[in-house]
Write a protein that holds these residues in place. Structure first.
Motif, PDB file in Angstrom:
ATOM      1  N   VAL A  96       0.632   4.122  -2.989  1.00 31.37           N
ATOM      2  CA  VAL A  96       0.462   5.679  -2.633  1.00 31.37           C
ATOM      3  C   VAL A  96       1.769   6.269  -3.239  1.00 31.37           C
ATOM      4  O   VAL A  96       1.427   7.597  -3.575  1.00 31.37           O
ATOM      5  CB  VAL A  96       0.069   5.737  -0.854  1.00 31.37           C
ATOM      6  CG1 VAL A  96       0.335   7.166  -0.552  1.00 31.37           C
ATOM      7  CG2 VAL A  96      -1.128   5.034  -0.476  1.00 31.37           C
ATOM      8  N   SER A 142       0.957  -1.002  -0.061  1.00 31.80           N
ATOM      9  CA  SER A 142      -0.085  -0.024  -0.158  1.00 31.80           C
ATOM     10  C   SER A 142       0.765   1.293  -0.032  1.00 31.80           C
ATOM     11  O   SER A 142       0.575   2.223  -0.672  1.00 31.80           O
ATOM     12  CB  SER A 142      -0.980  -0.054   1.267  1.00 31.80           C
ATOM     13  OG  SER A 142      -1.809  -1.176   1.151  1.00 31.80           O
ATOM     14  N   ASP A 195      -3.750  -2.854  -7.412  1.00 33.62           N
ATOM     15  CA  ASP A 195      -3.365  -3.366  -6.346  1.00 33.62           C
ATOM     16  C   ASP A 195      -3.973  -4.870  -5.887  1.00 33.62           C
ATOM     17  O   ASP A 195      -5.216  -4.875  -6.152  1.00 33.62           O
ATOM     18  CB  ASP A 195      -3.921  -2.268  -5.199  1.00 33.62           C
ATOM     19  CG  ASP A 195      -3.300  -2.567  -3.794  1.00 33.62           C
ATOM     20  OD1 ASP A 195      -2.271  -3.254  -3.438  1.00 33.62           O
ATOM     21  OD2 ASP A 195      -3.846  -2.321  -2.785  1.00 33.62           O
ATOM     22  N   LEU A 206      -6.439   3.315   0.638  1.00 32.58           N
ATOM     23  CA  LEU A 206      -5.877   4.005  -0.232  1.00 32.58           C
ATOM     24  C   LEU A 206      -6.163   5.438  -0.347  1.00 32.58           C
ATOM     25  O   LEU A 206      -5.232   6.179  -0.454  1.00 32.58           O
ATOM     26  CB  LEU A 206      -5.993   3.394  -1.488  1.00 32.58           C
ATOM     27  CG  LEU A 206      -5.237   1.962  -1.536  1.00 32.58           C
ATOM     28  CD1 LEU A 206      -5.618   1.155  -2.917  1.00 32.58           C
ATOM     29  CD2 LEU A 206      -3.604   2.038  -1.314  1.00 32.58           C
ATOM     30  N   GLN A 209     -10.133  -1.720   1.115  1.00 38.94           N
ATOM     31  CA  GLN A 209      -8.796  -1.558   0.426  1.00 38.94           C
ATOM     32  C   GLN A 209      -8.964  -0.294  -0.322  1.00 38.94           C
ATOM     33  O   GLN A 209      -7.902   0.618  -0.041  1.00 38.94           O
ATOM     34  CB  GLN A 209      -8.399  -2.457  -0.500  1.00 38.94           C
ATOM     35  CG  GLN A 209      -8.038  -3.925   0.292  1.00 38.94           C
ATOM     36  CD  GLN A 209      -7.913  -5.177  -0.896  1.00 38.94           C
ATOM     37  OE1 GLN A 209      -8.089  -4.952  -2.188  1.00 38.94           O
ATOM     38  NE2 GLN A 209      -7.628  -6.234  -0.578  1.00 38.94           N
ATOM     39  N   ALA A 244      -8.380  -1.472  -6.727  1.00 40.73           N
ATOM     40  CA  ALA A 244      -8.382  -2.315  -5.779  1.00 40.73           C
ATOM     41  C   ALA A 244      -9.489  -3.393  -5.802  1.00 40.73           C
ATOM     42  O   ALA A 244     -10.254  -3.326  -6.489  1.00 40.73           O
ATOM     43  CB  ALA A 244      -8.545  -1.762  -4.441  1.00 40.73           C
TER      44      ALA A 244
END
Length: 490
Positions: free
Chosen positions: A62, A58, A161, A88, A84, A79
């Motif tokens: 980011v 994560s 992700d 984020l 999730q 995601a």
């Protein structure tokens, strides 16, 4: 370094990614810079990043999103769950507020979507149920399921992700929405889940039951693959165990050394339950072994043992040590994992008021988030002073992505007469054995190794389909061999 400066000065650092003498933080930084360099260069339409548990996926997402947003190119982030996505959004909002105050994040939700409480007050976040209503944010984030319904518009960049948990048919549904992408995930975790059997598609190149990354690599074998080298979550006592069982070909290192984390358990031991807790305080692992017996799935004795062990962690005033500080283990810093929902219900009932309800267990504060960016190299983790709550009890599928100080696990093969594909799933055991920052305690009936010997790996090998290794049989054998050194019989 600012996001703009980061993307401008990457090439000189990328070559150091494999340096063996680097500290964990320096090694992780070198790999991250190599990843960003590959993205900036545009040599490939995709870049794949493999990660061990707690390596900061994560944090990477980011950071990369901030770098791409600074370049002026719109970005979409995909995601797998709403939790999730919200995690984020919250973390990216804080980063962009510092580095790009004018940037906006679009949180795309279902029809009638209302932002959760933790997103409602973020001034740089816009929410809507369709893309047009978001305006033109620098970053648009949603689940893969929602992105599949977006039929118009393209983005120069995408970040996917938990890409190993995305089915390949889902990737196909959204592939037209982006030009280049970063795929981030953990190859050791649970495979994509479906209630439909996939036998009819075995061996086909377009098998929708394969992960997005598997199909991506099959059709694009030249895509670069980077590996995050450091787990910031797992203690040093877990490094060799988890790596040998689930990542034998790549391995990883932990961000802390021996003795930098651990448990202090006050008071004398009064029973085998206390003894296994003392063993875990020393070794980071503990196996509380019940007598061998074939049982129904909700084994009452095993459930009671799990509940008793969890209670004793709290009753004895167990302390977690990290970075020279001691913090008392509170209920919210403990997770209990099981394979089946009926086992989860039984354990929650046995714990009574100590256990979080299903709705509480879904709350992101219940141990979500990981990585160096969240807590630092020795970080306090989600259980720092002031964080409490209730014990989270859930299945491996729903614990995936979370982290806690201590985990108590009911072994998937405990008391069984057979070893089915479900219970031998390597990813399930990997999730259960890799959520902890201090120690993992396993409750199981004796006889699992004999059960495995009676059910050797016999899955058919399908032509044209990659063989996954280690399989669940090998992973279980590796884990049990280690747990035998930390066993206490009940």
């Amino acid at each position: 370094m600012s996001a703009v400066g980061e993307i401008a000065g990457l090439a000189g650092s990328a070559g150091s990614a494999g340096s063996a003498g680097l500290s964990p933080a320096a090694q992780a930084e070198a790999v991250t810079l190599a990843i960003l360099d590959d993205l900036r260069a545009g040599r490939h339409r995709g870049v794949i990043v493999d990660s061990p548990p707690g390596a900061g996926k994560s944090t990477l997402v980011v950071r990369t999103a901030a770098v791409l947003a600074a370049s002026g190119a719109p970005l979409m982030i995909v995601a797998q769950t709403n939790e999730q996505v919200d995690d984020l959004v919250e973390r990216l909002s804080a980063r962009l507020a510092d580095e790009l105050p004018a940037a906006r994040i679009g949180r795309l939700g279902r029809t009638g979507y209302l932002p959760s409480a933790r997103l409602a007050g973020l001034s740089n976040v816009v929410t809507a149920s369709d893309v047009d209503s978001l305006g033109e944010p620098e970053v648009t984030i949603s689940t893969a399921a929602k992105w599949a319904y977006v039929r118009e518009g393209t983005w120069p960049w995408a970040i996917v992700d938990e890409a190993y948990q995305m089915r390949s048919d889902t990737l196909l549904a959204i592939a037209a929405r982006f030009e280049r992408a970063l795929f981030v995930g953990d190859p050791g975790q649970l495979d994509p889940f479906s209630t439909v059997t996939g036998d009819r598609w075995h061996g086909l190149v377009w098998n929708p039951m394969q992960s997005a990354v598997a199909v991506l690599q099959r059709n694009n074998p030249d895509l670069p693959v980077h590996r995050l080298p450091v787990s910031w979550r797992l203690p040093r006592t877990a490094q060799d165990v988890v790596a040998d069982a689930f990542y034998p070909f790549t391995g990883f290192r932990t961000g802390t050394g021996f003795g930098e984390r651990g448990l202090v358990v006050p008071g004398p031991a009064e029973s085998p339950v206390d003894d296994v807790l003392d063993v875990a305080a020393t070794t980071g692992w503990g196996l509380l072994e019940l007598p061998a017996r074939h049982t129904m799935r909700t084994d009452a004795e095993a459930v009671a043992a799990v509940a008793q062990l969890t209670r004793r962690i709290l009753e004895r005033g167990t302390l977690a040590t990290s970075g020279g500080e001691r913090t008392r283990i509170t209920p919210g810093r403990i997770a209990v994992g099981a394979a089946h929902r009926d086992q989860v219900v039984a354990i929650r009932a046995a714990l009574g008021g100590l256990a979080a309800t299903e709705g509480d267990a879904d709350h992101p504060a219940a141990g979500s988030g990981s990585g160096a960016g969240a807590f630092g190299a020795s970080g306090a983790g989600p259980g720092s002073a002031g964080w409490d709550g209730q014990v989270v009890v859930d299945t491996a599928n729903r614990l995936q992505g979370r982290e806690y100080e201590i985990t108590v696990v009911l072994h998937p093969l405990s008391g069984r007469r057979d070893a089915t594909a479900f219970h031998l799933e390597a990813g399930r055991l990997c999730v259960l054995a890799s959520r902890h920052r201090q120690a993992c305690l396993v409750v199981a009936r004796a006889g699992i190794r004999e059960l495995l010997d009676a059910h050797p790996t016999s899955d058919p090998v399908h032509l044209g389909e990659p063989v996954r290794f280690p399989d669940g049989w090998a992973a279980n054998q590796a884990m049990l061999a280690h747990l035998a050194t930390s066993r206490v019989q009940l």
